[in-house]
Design a protein around this motif. Sequence first.
Motif, mmCIF file in Angstrom:
data_model
loop_
_atom_site.group_PDB
_atom_site.id
_atom_site.type_symbol
_atom_site.label_atom_id
_atom_site.label_comp_id
_atom_site.label_asym_id
_atom_site.label_seq_id
_atom_site.Cartn_x
_atom_site.Cartn_y
_atom_site.Cartn_z
ATOM 1 N N PRO A 103 0.824 -1.212 0.000
ATOM 2 C CA PRO A 103 0.000 0.000 0.000
ATOM 3 C C PRO A 103 0.854 1.256 0.000
ATOM 4 O O PRO A 103 1.939 1.304 0.585
ATOM 5 N N SER A 104 0.352 2.290 -0.667
ATOM 6 C CA SER A 104 1.057 3.565 -0.751
ATOM 7 C C SER A 104 0.091 4.662 -0.314
ATOM 8 O O SER A 104 -1.000 4.793 -0.874
ATOM 9 N N THR A 105 0.460 5.420 0.680
ATOM 10 C CA THR A 105 -0.404 6.481 1.178
ATOM 11 C C THR A 105 0.253 7.829 0.966
ATOM 12 O O THR A 105 1.469 7.927 0.790
ATOM 13 N N GLY A 106 -0.564 8.873 0.989
ATOM 14 C CA GLY A 106 -0.026 10.216 0.822
ATOM 15 C C GLY A 106 -1.012 11.121 0.118
ATOM 16 O O GLY A 106 -2.181 10.776 -0.086
ATOM 17 N N ARG A 107 -0.541 12.297 -0.254
ATOM 18 C CA ARG A 107 -1.379 13.299 -0.898
ATOM 19 C C ARG A 107 -1.252 13.211 -2.414
ATOM 20 O O ARG A 107 -0.142 13.034 -2.948
ATOM 21 N N LEU A 108 -2.360 13.340 -3.112
ATOM 22 C CA LEU A 108 -2.373 13.277 -4.568
ATOM 23 C C LEU A 108 -1.913 14.620 -5.132
ATOM 24 O O LEU A 108 -2.710 15.564 -5.228
ATOM 25 N N THR A 109 -0.652 14.717 -5.490
ATOM 26 C CA THR A 109 -0.138 15.968 -6.037
ATOM 27 C C THR A 109 -0.579 16.164 -7.481
ATOM 28 O O THR A 109 -0.667 17.294 -7.962
ATOM 29 N N ILE A 110 -0.823 15.069 -8.180
ATOM 30 C CA ILE A 110 -1.416 15.117 -9.524
ATOM 31 C C ILE A 110 -2.511 14.069 -9.592
ATOM 32 O O ILE A 110 -2.315 12.924 -9.193
ATOM 33 N N TYR A 111 -3.683 14.469 -10.066
ATOM 34 C CA TYR A 111 -4.748 13.502 -10.332
ATOM 35 C C TYR A 111 -5.556 14.025 -11.523
ATOM 36 O O TYR A 111 -6.307 14.993 -11.411
ATOM 37 N N ARG A 112 -5.369 13.410 -12.664
ATOM 38 C CA ARG A 112 -6.065 13.815 -13.894
ATOM 39 C C ARG A 112 -6.716 12.590 -14.519
ATOM 40 O O ARG A 112 -6.025 11.644 -14.899
ATOM 41 N N GLU A 113 -8.024 12.618 -14.642
ATOM 42 C CA GLU A 113 -8.759 11.494 -15.216
ATOM 43 C C GLU A 113 -8.809 11.612 -16.736
ATOM 44 O O GLU A 113 -8.745 12.713 -17.284
ATOM 45 N N PRO A 114 -8.944 10.483 -17.437
ATOM 46 C CA PRO A 114 -9.143 10.553 -18.890
ATOM 47 C C PRO A 114 -10.503 11.160 -19.214
ATOM 48 O O PRO A 114 -11.409 11.174 -18.368
ATOM 49 N N GLU A 115 -10.626 11.662 -20.408
ATOM 50 C CA GLU A 115 -11.907 12.243 -20.814
ATOM 51 C C GLU A 115 -12.978 11.159 -20.835
ATOM 52 O O GLU A 115 -12.750 10.051 -21.320
ATOM 53 N N SER A 116 -14.146 11.496 -20.291
ATOM 54 C CA SER A 116 -15.257 10.545 -20.231
ATOM 55 C C SER A 116 -16.329 10.983 -21.225
ATOM 56 O O SER A 116 -16.974 12.019 -21.036
ATOM 57 N N ASP A 117 -16.486 10.214 -22.269
ATOM 58 C CA ASP A 117 -17.504 10.536 -23.263
ATOM 59 C C ASP A 117 -17.771 9.317 -24.132
ATOM 60 O O ASP A 117 -17.194 8.257 -23.945
ATOM 61 N N VAL A 118 -18.682 9.484 -25.071
ATOM 62 C CA VAL A 118 -18.968 8.442 -26.053
ATOM 63 C C VAL A 118 -18.452 8.941 -27.398
ATOM 64 O O VAL A 118 -18.858 10.015 -27.855
ATOM 65 N N ASN A 119 -17.550 8.191 -28.027
ATOM 66 C CA ASN A 119 -17.032 8.663 -29.303
ATOM 67 C C ASN A 119 -17.813 8.074 -30.469
ATOM 68 O O ASN A 119 -18.762 7.302 -30.285
ATOM 69 N N ALA A 120 -17.397 8.414 -31.640
ATOM 70 C CA ALA A 120 -18.147 8.026 -32.840
ATOM 71 C C ALA A 120 -18.170 6.523 -33.064
ATOM 72 O O ALA A 120 -19.054 6.006 -33.748
ATOM 73 N N ASP A 121 -17.208 5.808 -32.488
ATOM 74 C CA ASP A 121 -17.168 4.354 -32.654
ATOM 75 C C ASP A 121 -17.970 3.620 -31.587
ATOM 76 O O ASP A 121 -17.876 2.399 -31.469
ATOM 77 N N GLY A 122 -18.737 4.343 -30.780
ATOM 78 C CA GLY A 122 -19.538 3.711 -29.742
ATOM 79 C C GLY A 122 -18.742 3.310 -28.525
ATOM 80 O O GLY A 122 -19.157 2.433 -27.762
#
Length: 668
Positions: free
Chosen positions: A350-369
């Motif tokens: 386990p690794s604990t600590g503060r999230l200095t960077i947290y970036r999620e991928p884009e959440s959407d529906v693209n043209a390919d479904g």
Amino acid sequence: MFKKILIANRGEIACRIIKTARKMGIKTVAVCSEADRDAMHVEMADEFVMIGPAPSALSYLNMDRIIEACKETGAEAVHPGYGFLSERAEFPELLKQAGITFIGPSARAISALGDKIESKRLAAAAGVSTVPGFMGVIESPQHAITIAEEIGYPVMIKASAGGGGKGIRIVNGPEEMAENFKLARSEAANSFADDRIFVEKYITNPRHIEIQILGDKHGNIIHLGERECSIQRRNQKVIEEAPSVLLDEETRQKMADQAIALAKAVDYDSAGTVEFVAGQDKSFYFLEMNTRLQVEHPVTEMITGVDLVEQMIRIAYGEKLSYAQSDIHFKGWAIESRIYAEDPTRNFLPSTGRLTIYREPESDVNADGVTVRTDSGVEEGGEISVYYDPMIAKLITHAPTRLEAIQAQRQALDSLAIEGVRPNIAFLAALMNHPRWLSGELSTNLLAEEFPEGYKPALPEGDMARQFIAIAVAAEHVHNQRKREVSKSIRPAGALKVEQNRVAILGKQSYSVKVEERQQTLLISIDGEPVRVISAWQPGNPVWAGHIDRDVVFAQIRPVLNGSRVMHGGCSADIVIYRASAAKLMRFMPERQDNTSSKQVVCPMPGLVKSVFVTEGVEVKQGDPLCIVEAMKMENILRSERDGTIAKIFAREGDSLAVDAEILEFTA
């Protein structure tokens, strides 16, 4: 419909429930411990109540305090999420006495099905296939050995009140029983306040498949298909998918029929999951029933379009099911990866600590479904605490086919940037590229068989190595361009191209690199082979995104001295870039020597010392247990990596240790 509900949980599942409640027009109350005062679920809810100190026994497991919070805020119902109080039969009883609705099944169903021993008896009576074992409490290691010899090794020791992979040990012979019996019982007591355990036959090369059901208070019960959860580590699910590659329609229907028969036997009325262990020949046996929402429920939602949280709320309010069995149709394929704060290169500590960077991928529906969905309960600047489960988020992809869902998962993992703690992202990305995963030849032993020495990120080879170099060179070009702009030495207007000769070093191999810029495109020659790169990446962005030839590529990128660290597809490499003249001189530079000593044993994770097995002056052999450190509710045995004599012990039972804190020291 309820006007206000309280969520008796934390993290991503609390946030998930709040989103559905908000969609339904229901106000929400969050509860939090002192450690979670600034957590995302507290910010998202309409109001919150502090219920106690950080340890869950004094906060999230405090039933009286949660009921008080309902009364203080006027909450009419409680959703327990998963874990904590979700499968404690006394909780809905206490809520009922207080005039508060439990958003979950009846106390009778929880009591009968939540107890692994009783549920096996019920399953057998309902005509459900069951794993051979002893349907009673095991009182001692010797008792367990007697049972194991009757049914045959290997066997599985399991907590009767268990779940989430806690309190489970696999035993291959009598010599392993005493230690594993003690550990399973201890984990069961710590996680569930119930140390009862039982023994059942361990099915070799098994697959883990479960059926999602929904039942209302009017006798209607339907199933929503299966999920396969065979990718597990230490009996904890890591990747889940729906549907299963293994099942055909006939086997799926048999499983579903047995799941519904068991649910009907206890008049089940909520979302629930019947879990089976399946053989590669499609034989299957009842494992347990989880009388709650599952961590992996999103993959079912993605292929059916059914919001399971909404259905649970409506069922608890007394409404009939919104769906008949004929309304349930399965569309496409969904995959979920669990993002944990654990270091896969250090045996998943386990690794604990503060999230200095947290970036999620884009959440959407693209043209390919293709759909990307991230269920999380954290944000940049938040803290991963030592007190709770190390899950950060769940990354879900849905696409028309399994291979398309895998490809979407690969890109999403490479687009998820986390720093401040060590996440398991690279390991998950490596799994997405593993031949056994791609072929669907799965079992719960896959990780142990394919990663027997643990996970170490590989250096990229072949075409992937060329991609890594292209990314690093393109990043270096952007950095240099910025330096020119800062120094006011910008190219004259109208100049179409600038040639730059470099040498890129990846591992022990050098590559000659030539860069030619043409408007928005970089033409990069790597040992004479051309690569076309298009990217809008800018320094400071932890995710590089762009086109490399015809491929869309996402990668983690971090600056290192004279280059970049690139992580993509489960591989990681530092690419150092020099001018050609400097590269010629680098071969004369001495290599750095590793002078570290192995005299000390240090704590590999923040945790609590539960036991110390050695004393000063005692001799130990390689593999001998030295101590037990508890972290994230799991007990970890630290073993000696060498023969030697204990010179000094720094830690004592009950000590709370930080990562890399000294535990003991060997003589020289």
